[in-house]
Design a protein around this motif. Structure first.
Motif, mmCIF file in Angstrom:
data_model
loop_
_atom_site.group_PDB
_atom_site.id
_atom_site.type_symbol
_atom_site.label_atom_id
_atom_site.label_comp_id
_atom_site.label_asym_id
_atom_site.label_seq_id
_atom_site.Cartn_x
_atom_site.Cartn_y
_atom_site.Cartn_z
ATOM 1 N N THR A 16 0.832 -1.095 0.026
ATOM 2 C CA THR A 16 -0.024 0.065 0.027
ATOM 3 C C THR A 16 0.690 1.277 0.111
ATOM 4 O O THR A 16 0.958 2.136 0.913
ATOM 5 C CB THR A 16 -0.987 -0.154 1.171
ATOM 6 O OG1 THR A 16 -0.310 -0.319 2.328
ATOM 7 C CG2 THR A 16 -1.937 -0.784 1.046
ATOM 8 N N CYS A 17 1.670 1.543 -1.017
ATOM 9 C CA CYS A 17 2.548 2.475 -1.285
ATOM 10 C C CYS A 17 1.934 3.517 -2.155
ATOM 11 O O CYS A 17 1.866 3.498 -3.512
ATOM 12 C CB CYS A 17 3.905 2.196 -1.804
ATOM 13 S SG CYS A 17 4.688 0.996 -0.834
ATOM 14 N N LEU A 269 2.541 9.075 8.344
ATOM 15 C CA LEU A 269 3.016 9.836 9.371
ATOM 16 C C LEU A 269 4.304 10.690 9.037
ATOM 17 O O LEU A 269 4.488 11.621 9.487
ATOM 18 C CB LEU A 269 3.424 8.773 10.336
ATOM 19 C CG LEU A 269 2.582 7.658 11.060
ATOM 20 C CD1 LEU A 269 3.321 6.913 12.183
ATOM 21 C CD2 LEU A 269 1.555 8.547 11.819
ATOM 22 N N PHE A 270 4.472 10.321 7.657
ATOM 23 C CA PHE A 270 5.623 11.099 7.261
ATOM 24 C C PHE A 270 5.292 12.404 6.336
ATOM 25 O O PHE A 270 6.112 13.161 5.581
ATOM 26 C CB PHE A 270 6.575 10.411 6.274
ATOM 27 C CG PHE A 270 7.037 8.823 6.885
ATOM 28 C CD1 PHE A 270 7.105 8.996 8.185
ATOM 29 C CD2 PHE A 270 6.533 7.850 6.090
ATOM 30 C CE1 PHE A 270 7.629 7.813 8.651
ATOM 31 C CE2 PHE A 270 7.108 6.611 6.937
ATOM 32 C CZ PHE A 270 7.616 6.578 8.057
ATOM 33 N N THR A 271 4.176 12.655 6.151
ATOM 34 C CA THR A 271 3.463 13.749 5.217
ATOM 35 C C THR A 271 4.092 15.250 5.662
ATOM 36 O O THR A 271 4.605 15.970 4.792
ATOM 37 C CB THR A 271 2.054 13.901 5.253
ATOM 38 O OG1 THR A 271 1.456 12.346 4.811
ATOM 39 C CG2 THR A 271 1.553 15.079 4.530
ATOM 40 N N ARG A 294 9.182 9.150 0.455
ATOM 41 C CA ARG A 294 7.996 8.392 1.481
ATOM 42 C C ARG A 294 8.596 6.773 1.814
ATOM 43 O O ARG A 294 8.536 6.391 2.570
ATOM 44 C CB ARG A 294 6.688 8.496 0.858
ATOM 45 C CG ARG A 294 5.692 8.182 2.005
ATOM 46 C CD ARG A 294 4.238 8.306 1.159
ATOM 47 N NE ARG A 294 3.792 9.493 0.554
ATOM 48 C CZ ARG A 294 3.359 10.453 1.072
ATOM 49 N NH1 ARG A 294 2.969 10.267 2.571
ATOM 50 N NH2 ARG A 294 3.118 11.361 0.819
ATOM 51 N N LEU A 295 8.776 6.136 0.365
ATOM 52 C CA LEU A 295 9.195 4.807 0.560
ATOM 53 C C LEU A 295 10.293 4.408 1.352
ATOM 54 O O LEU A 295 10.250 3.462 2.106
ATOM 55 C CB LEU A 295 9.359 4.238 -0.837
ATOM 56 C CG LEU A 295 9.746 2.840 -0.903
ATOM 57 C CD1 LEU A 295 8.706 1.882 -0.337
ATOM 58 C CD2 LEU A 295 10.004 2.662 -2.620
ATOM 59 N N ARG A 296 11.587 5.309 1.146
ATOM 60 C CA ARG A 296 12.585 5.309 1.844
ATOM 61 C C ARG A 296 12.204 5.463 3.425
ATOM 62 O O ARG A 296 13.048 4.430 4.198
ATOM 63 C CB ARG A 296 13.630 6.148 1.518
ATOM 64 C CG ARG A 296 14.263 5.909 0.212
ATOM 65 C CD ARG A 296 15.138 7.102 -0.128
ATOM 66 N NE ARG A 296 16.345 7.250 0.543
ATOM 67 C CZ ARG A 296 16.667 7.981 1.478
ATOM 68 N NH1 ARG A 296 16.173 8.950 1.501
ATOM 69 N NH2 ARG A 296 17.792 8.044 1.948
#
Length: 420
Positions: A16-17, A269-271, A294-296
């Protein structure tokens, strides 16, 4: 239910990326005072598209299995290792006749769909000599030997295929991103070759200016650190940073109340961190790079927190991570603008591949042009013959009229005009 969470999340939430940032749900301040939060009933949330070519079939099988009481009870007691190992597939023999019938129909539909795909591909290649049954072997998510019955082997193969394919999904995304960056650089250099020296210097100067502008952003907190989570707590959730509590934070951001933080919930959470670096309104900020970042971040947090490597974070794993030194005193986080995506050698190799592909496309284009010219020549020839034929007919009709012979009709029959 726990079993559905495990099966769906292992097969679906592995990937779910999402391509757009999902904001965390705003939480009222009073919720921090609740000691025991209870799951609430909510509308059914459809699992995201896995990106697998058998995504629909996978979802349908899981939905049908969920309707069987016996199978559902077994899965409630199972763990992910049992699901992966295939031991649960043996329980398929005990499901109701109605469920087995529906599974059989789903498999027949999937076999039919795959055969249509094979036929379309063969038609495009103008190859009619291949055996469809042989080609079905390339699809490893079902047992093609028995196309009419859904057996325990089919469930084993479906879970194994989904597991392997989804676990390689992140790796594939990284590879595609690398190709994207190489293509960007390749196109930039090719464009520069078309410019004169003065224009080329202007473009190079503009490129460096945009690069520096992009790199000039606020400090990005280390993903998963206390500083990063407190920022979400304060700015997204609207809570007092002095009241930060990891257990409450976990429950607030377990949006579907299933007891796990899945990959989608983690990425949300990284937004705030990503917004420090990327703005869709800015020419210098690339949104494709934002999703790679975001994936990293998600991969990094999973590696640090997900101790059993099931790609789901439990409350226990989360709380243990908050006790580590890295949580309180993390290293600085290097963003993508501090990374080298590829070497010059890799770029040259990629460009050589592009050149070969372009040559192949040019050959095909030349062949199609020749075919077009040949068809046009044949068309012109037919038109000339048609015109010549009409001229001959007209000449013959004129001679008949001169000789007093009635003209012929369309079928060659004589036209007789009645005498009054």
């Amino acid at each position: 239910m726990r079993w559905r969470t495990m099966l769906l999340q292992y097969c679906f939430l592995l990937v779910t990326c999402l391509l757009t940032a999902l904001e965390s749900v705003p939480i009222d301040v009073d919720k921090t005072k609740v000691q025991n939060t209870h799951p609430v009933e909510s509308a059914k949330i459809e699992p995201p598209d896995t990106g697998l070519y058998y995504d629909t079939y996978l979802k349908q099988v899981i939905d049908v299995l969920e309707t069987d009481q016996h199978f559902r009870e077994k899965l409630q007691k199972a763990d992910i290792e049992e699901i992966k190992s295939g031991r649960l597939s043996k329980e398929l023999d005990l499901v109701s006749h109605n469920v087995r019938t529906r599974l059989d129909e789903l498999k027949r539909q999937e076999i039919g769909r795959l055969r249509m795909l094979i036929k379309a591909k063969l038609d495009s290649l103008q190859d009619v000599g291949m055996d469809h049954q042989v080609l079905l072997k390339q699809f490893d998510h079902l047992n093609h030997v028995n196309p009419d019955k859904f057996e325990s082997t089919d469930l084993d193969m479906l879970i194994l295929a989904a597991t392997n394919d989804l676990e390689n999904y992140d790796k594939t995304r990284h590879e595609e991103f690398k190709k994207y960056e190489m293509m960007k650089e390749h196109e930039r250099r090719e464009y520069l070759k078309t410019l004169d020296e003065e224009k080329r210097k202007e473009e190079e100067s503009k490129f460096e200016e945009m690069k520096k502008k992009h790199e000039n952003h606020p400090k990005v907190n280390h993903p998963g650190s206390k500083d990063q989570l407190k920022e979400v707590w304060e700015e997204t959730d609207g809570l007092d940073p002095n009241d930060f509590d990891p257990k409450t934070f976990f429950k607030l951001h377990d949006v579907n109340n299933d007891g796990f933080l899945d990959e989608q919930e983690l990425e949300a959470l990284f937004t705030k961190e990503l917004e420090k670096v990327y703005d869709p309104k800015n020419e210098e900020d690339d949104m494709v790079e934002m999703e790679e970042e975001r994936l990293r971040m998600r991969e990094h947090v999973m590696n640090e927190v997900d101790t059993n490597k099931d790609r789901l974070v439990t409350l226990e794993e989360f709380l243990k991570a908050t006790e580590k030194k890295e949580f309180l005193e993390p290293d600085s986080w290097e963003t993508l603008d501090q990374q080298q995506f590829f070497t010059e050698e890799e770029l040259k190799e990629y460009e050589s591949i592009i050149a070969l592909q372009e040559n192949e496309l040019k050959k095909k284009a030349d062949e199609l042009q020749k075919q077009k010219e040949e068809l046009q020549r044949q068309h012109d020839q037919l038109e000339a013959q048609k015109q010549e034929y009409h001229q001959v007919i007209q000449q013959m009709e004129q001679k008949k009229l001169q000789q007093g012979v009635p003209p012929s009709g369309p079928t060659g029959a004589l036209k007789f005009e009645p005498h009054i």
